[in-house]
Design a protein around this motif. Structure first.
Motif, PDB file in Angstrom:
ATOM      1  N   ILE A   9     -37.516 -30.206  21.963  1.00 14.17           N
ATOM      2  CA  ILE A   9     -38.773 -29.704  22.515  1.00 14.17           C
ATOM      3  C   ILE A   9     -39.958 -30.233  21.704  1.00 14.17           C
ATOM      4  CG2 ILE A   9     -40.161 -27.612  22.834  1.00 14.17           C
ATOM      5  CD1 ILE A   9     -37.526 -26.176  23.543  1.00 14.17           C
ATOM      6  N   LEU A  10     -39.845 -30.196  20.388  1.00 10.25           N
ATOM      7  CA  LEU A  10     -40.922 -30.695  19.531  1.00 10.25           C
ATOM      8  C   LEU A  10     -41.147 -32.186  19.719  1.00 10.25           C
ATOM      9  CD1 LEU A  10     -40.127 -28.703  16.283  1.00 10.25           C
ATOM     10  CD2 LEU A  10     -42.135 -28.423  17.742  1.00 10.25           C
ATOM     11  N   PHE A  11     -40.067 -32.935  19.917  1.00 12.46           N
ATOM     12  CA  PHE A  11     -40.195 -34.377  20.146  1.00 12.46           C
ATOM     13  C   PHE A  11     -40.956 -34.645  21.438  1.00 12.46           C
ATOM     14  CE2 PHE A  11     -38.522 -38.423  21.804  1.00 12.46           C
ATOM     15  CZ  PHE A  11     -38.929 -39.259  20.774  1.00 12.46           C
ATOM     16  N   VAL A  12     -40.585 -33.941  22.499  1.00  5.35           N
ATOM     17  CA  VAL A  12     -41.262 -34.130  23.791  1.00  5.35           C
ATOM     18  C   VAL A  12     -42.730 -33.736  23.691  1.00  5.35           C
ATOM     19  CG1 VAL A  12     -41.352 -33.274  26.172  1.00  5.35           C
ATOM     20  CG2 VAL A  12     -39.158 -33.890  25.158  1.00  5.35           C
ATOM     21  N   LEU A  13     -43.008 -32.621  23.016  1.00  2.00           N
ATOM     22  CA  LEU A  13     -44.401 -32.188  22.874  1.00  2.00           C
ATOM     23  C   LEU A  13     -45.221 -33.176  22.043  1.00  2.00           C
ATOM     24  CD1 LEU A  13     -43.979 -28.349  22.386  1.00  2.00           C
ATOM     25  CD2 LEU A  13     -45.042 -29.513  24.315  1.00  2.00           C
ATOM     26  N   SER A  14     -44.621 -33.731  21.006  1.00  4.43           N
ATOM     27  CA  SER A  14     -45.365 -34.697  20.199  1.00  4.43           C
ATOM     28  C   SER A  14     -45.685 -35.958  21.004  1.00  4.43           C
ATOM     29  CB  SER A  14     -44.611 -35.041  18.921  1.00  4.43           C
ATOM     30  OG  SER A  14     -43.410 -35.708  19.205  1.00  4.43           O
ATOM     31  N   ILE A  15     -44.744 -36.417  21.807  1.00  2.00           N
ATOM     32  CA  ILE A  15     -44.996 -37.581  22.677  1.00  2.00           C
ATOM     33  C   ILE A  15     -46.071 -37.257  23.704  1.00  2.00           C
ATOM     34  CG2 ILE A  15     -43.978 -39.084  24.447  1.00  2.00           C
ATOM     35  CD1 ILE A  15     -43.074 -39.782  21.641  1.00  2.00           C
ATOM     36  N   LEU A  16     -45.973 -36.084  24.328  1.00  2.49           N
ATOM     37  CA  LEU A  16     -46.942 -35.678  25.349  1.00  2.49           C
ATOM     38  C   LEU A  16     -48.357 -35.623  24.778  1.00  2.49           C
ATOM     39  CD1 LEU A  16     -47.561 -34.479  28.203  1.00  2.49           C
ATOM     40  CD2 LEU A  16     -47.209 -32.249  27.142  1.00  2.49           C
ATOM     41  N   PHE A  17     -48.519 -34.994  23.620  1.00  4.31           N
ATOM     42  CA  PHE A  17     -49.862 -34.877  23.044  1.00  4.31           C
ATOM     43  C   PHE A  17     -50.367 -36.191  22.472  1.00  4.31           C
ATOM     44  CE2 PHE A  17     -49.125 -30.390  23.570  1.00  4.31           C
ATOM     45  CZ  PHE A  17     -50.382 -29.929  23.918  1.00  4.31           C
ATOM     46  N   THR A  18     -49.471 -37.073  22.080  1.00  5.46           N
ATOM     47  CA  THR A  18     -49.899 -38.410  21.658  1.00  5.46           C
ATOM     48  C   THR A  18     -50.459 -39.174  22.860  1.00  5.46           C
ATOM     49  OG1 THR A  18     -48.254 -38.438  19.900  1.00  5.46           O
ATOM     50  CG2 THR A  18     -49.149 -40.567  20.587  1.00  5.46           C
ATOM     51  N   ILE A  19     -49.791 -39.064  23.987  1.00  2.00           N
ATOM     52  CA  ILE A  19     -50.284 -39.702  25.214  1.00  2.00           C
ATOM     53  C   ILE A  19     -51.635 -39.110  25.607  1.00  2.00           C
ATOM     54  CG2 ILE A  19     -49.847 -39.939  27.694  1.00  2.00           C
ATOM     55  CD1 ILE A  19     -46.831 -40.138  26.944  1.00  2.00           C
ATOM     56  N   LEU A  20     -51.750 -37.772  25.529  1.00  7.53           N
ATOM     57  CA  LEU A  20     -53.028 -37.130  25.857  1.00  7.53           C
ATOM     58  C   LEU A  20     -54.145 -37.565  24.919  1.00  7.53           C
ATOM     59  CD1 LEU A  20     -51.924 -33.488  26.733  1.00  7.53           C
ATOM     60  CD2 LEU A  20     -52.839 -35.218  28.286  1.00  7.53           C
ATOM     61  N   THR A  21     -53.809 -37.846  23.674  1.00  8.69           N
ATOM     62  CA  THR A  21     -54.803 -38.341  22.720  1.00  8.69           C
ATOM     63  C   THR A  21     -55.368 -39.680  23.178  1.00  8.69           C
ATOM     64  OG1 THR A  21     -53.731 -37.205  20.880  1.00  8.69           O
ATOM     65  CG2 THR A  21     -55.172 -39.060  20.330  1.00  8.69           C
ATOM     66  N   SER A  36     -67.745 -35.335  24.876  1.00  6.06           N
ATOM     67  CA  SER A  36     -67.284 -34.837  23.581  1.00  6.06           C
ATOM     68  C   SER A  36     -66.065 -35.608  23.083  1.00  6.06           C
ATOM     69  CB  SER A  36     -66.921 -33.360  23.716  1.00  6.06           C
ATOM     70  OG  SER A  36     -66.337 -32.884  22.540  1.00  6.06           O
ATOM     71  N   ALA A  37     -66.066 -35.905  21.802  1.00 12.10           N
ATOM     72  CA  ALA A  37     -64.917 -36.573  21.193  1.00 12.10           C
ATOM     73  C   ALA A  37     -63.719 -35.625  21.102  1.00 12.10           C
ATOM     74  CB  ALA A  37     -65.284 -37.074  19.809  1.00 12.10           C
ATOM     75  N   GLY A  38     -63.943 -34.359  21.378  1.00  9.12           N
ATOM     76  CA  GLY A  38     -62.868 -33.378  21.381  1.00  9.12           C
ATOM     77  C   GLY A  38     -61.786 -33.676  22.396  1.00  9.12           C
ATOM     78  N   TYR A  39     -62.120 -34.471  23.415  1.00 10.45           N
ATOM     79  CA  TYR A  39     -61.115 -34.846  24.411  1.00 10.45           C
ATOM     80  C   TYR A  39     -59.977 -35.650  23.786  1.00 10.45           C
ATOM     81  CZ  TYR A  39     -64.105 -33.312  28.237  1.00 10.45           C
ATOM     82  OH  TYR A  39     -64.860 -32.560  29.083  1.00 10.45           O
ATOM     83  N   SER A  40     -60.232 -36.285  22.674  1.00 13.99           N
ATOM     84  CA  SER A  40     -59.155 -36.997  21.978  1.00 13.99           C
ATOM     85  C   SER A  40     -58.786 -36.336  20.659  1.00 13.99           C
ATOM     86  CB  SER A  40     -59.546 -38.456  21.739  1.00 13.99           C
ATOM     87  OG  SER A  40     -60.681 -38.531  20.918  1.00 13.99           O
ATOM     88  N   ALA A  41     -59.718 -35.646  20.027  1.00 14.40           N
ATOM     89  CA  ALA A  41     -59.443 -35.046  18.718  1.00 14.40           C
ATOM     90  C   ALA A  41     -58.526 -33.836  18.811  1.00 14.40           C
ATOM     91  CB  ALA A  41     -60.748 -34.663  18.036  1.00 14.40           C
ATOM     92  N   VAL A  42     -58.728 -33.001  19.808  1.00 17.50           N
ATOM     93  CA  VAL A  42     -57.914 -31.787  19.928  1.00 17.50           C
ATOM     94  C   VAL A  42     -56.452 -32.118  20.219  1.00 17.50           C
ATOM     95  CG1 VAL A  42     -57.601 -29.649  21.227  1.00 17.50           C
ATOM     96  CG2 VAL A  42     -59.893 -30.342  20.515  1.00 17.50           C
ATOM     97  N   PRO A  43     -56.144 -32.980  21.198  1.00 20.13           N
ATOM     98  CA  PRO A  43     -54.731 -33.328  21.387  1.00 20.13           C
ATOM     99  C   PRO A  43     -54.124 -34.020  20.172  1.00 20.13           C
ATOM    100  CG  PRO A  43     -55.999 -34.027  23.282  1.00 20.13           C
ATOM    101  CD  PRO A  43     -56.971 -33.567  22.245  1.00 20.13           C
ATOM    102  N   MET A  44     -54.956 -34.770  19.411  1.00 18.81           N
ATOM    103  CA  MET A  44     -54.452 -35.428  18.217  1.00 18.81           C
ATOM    104  C   MET A  44     -53.991 -34.401  17.181  1.00 18.81           C
ATOM    105  SD  MET A  44     -56.379 -37.953  15.532  1.00 18.81           S
ATOM    106  CE  MET A  44     -57.501 -36.664  15.080  1.00 18.81           C
ATOM    107  N   LEU A  45     -54.753 -33.329  17.032  1.00 21.76           N
ATOM    108  CA  LEU A  45     -54.366 -32.281  16.090  1.00 21.76           C
ATOM    109  C   LEU A  45     -53.036 -31.643  16.492  1.00 21.76           C
ATOM    110  CD1 LEU A  45     -57.805 -30.550  15.455  1.00 21.76           C
ATOM    111  CD2 LEU A  45     -56.549 -32.053  13.924  1.00 21.76           C
ATOM    112  N   TRP A  46     -52.868 -31.384  17.783  1.00 22.47           N
ATOM    113  CA  TRP A  46     -51.600 -30.823  18.257  1.00 22.47           C
ATOM    114  C   TRP A  46     -50.460 -31.811  18.073  1.00 22.47           C
ATOM    115  CZ3 TRP A  46     -50.715 -25.909  18.932  1.00 22.47           C
ATOM    116  CH2 TRP A  46     -51.768 -25.059  19.218  1.00 22.47           C
ATOM    117  N   ALA A  47     -50.721 -33.086  18.311  1.00 25.29           N
ATOM    118  CA  ALA A  47     -49.681 -34.102  18.122  1.00 25.29           C
ATOM    119  C   ALA A  47     -49.239 -34.166  16.669  1.00 25.29           C
ATOM    120  CB  ALA A  47     -50.188 -35.467  18.592  1.00 25.29           C
TER     121      ALA A  47
END
Length: 64
Positions: A9-21, A36-47
């Motif tokens: 699950i963590l692997f899939v979520l990390s890939i998903l949020f990397t793509i969203l970044t 806002s740069a938050g469109y890329s910064a927030v998913p990066m933090l989750w990734a």
């Protein structure tokens, strides 16, 4: 929850949020920085969070 399932699950979520970044960064670049740069910064933090947690769970599984 089983650690192997958690690891997947963590692997899939990390890939998903990397793509969203990258999608967020593309959106910011296409709008010439006017959004806002938050469109890329927030998913990066989750990734980063999910990737770090994935690596910790993976290391714990290797010790067993």
């Amino acid at each position: 929850m089983d650690k192997k399932v958690l690891k997947k699950i963590l692997f899939v979520l990390s890939i998903l949020f990397t793509i969203l970044t990258f999608v967020g960064a593309t959106y910011v670049f296409l709008n010439k920085g006017q959004v806002s740069a938050g469109y890329s910064a927030v998913p990066m933090l989750w990734a980063v969070l999910f990737t770090t947690t994935y690596n910790k769970v993976k290391k714990d599984l290797e010790r067993e």
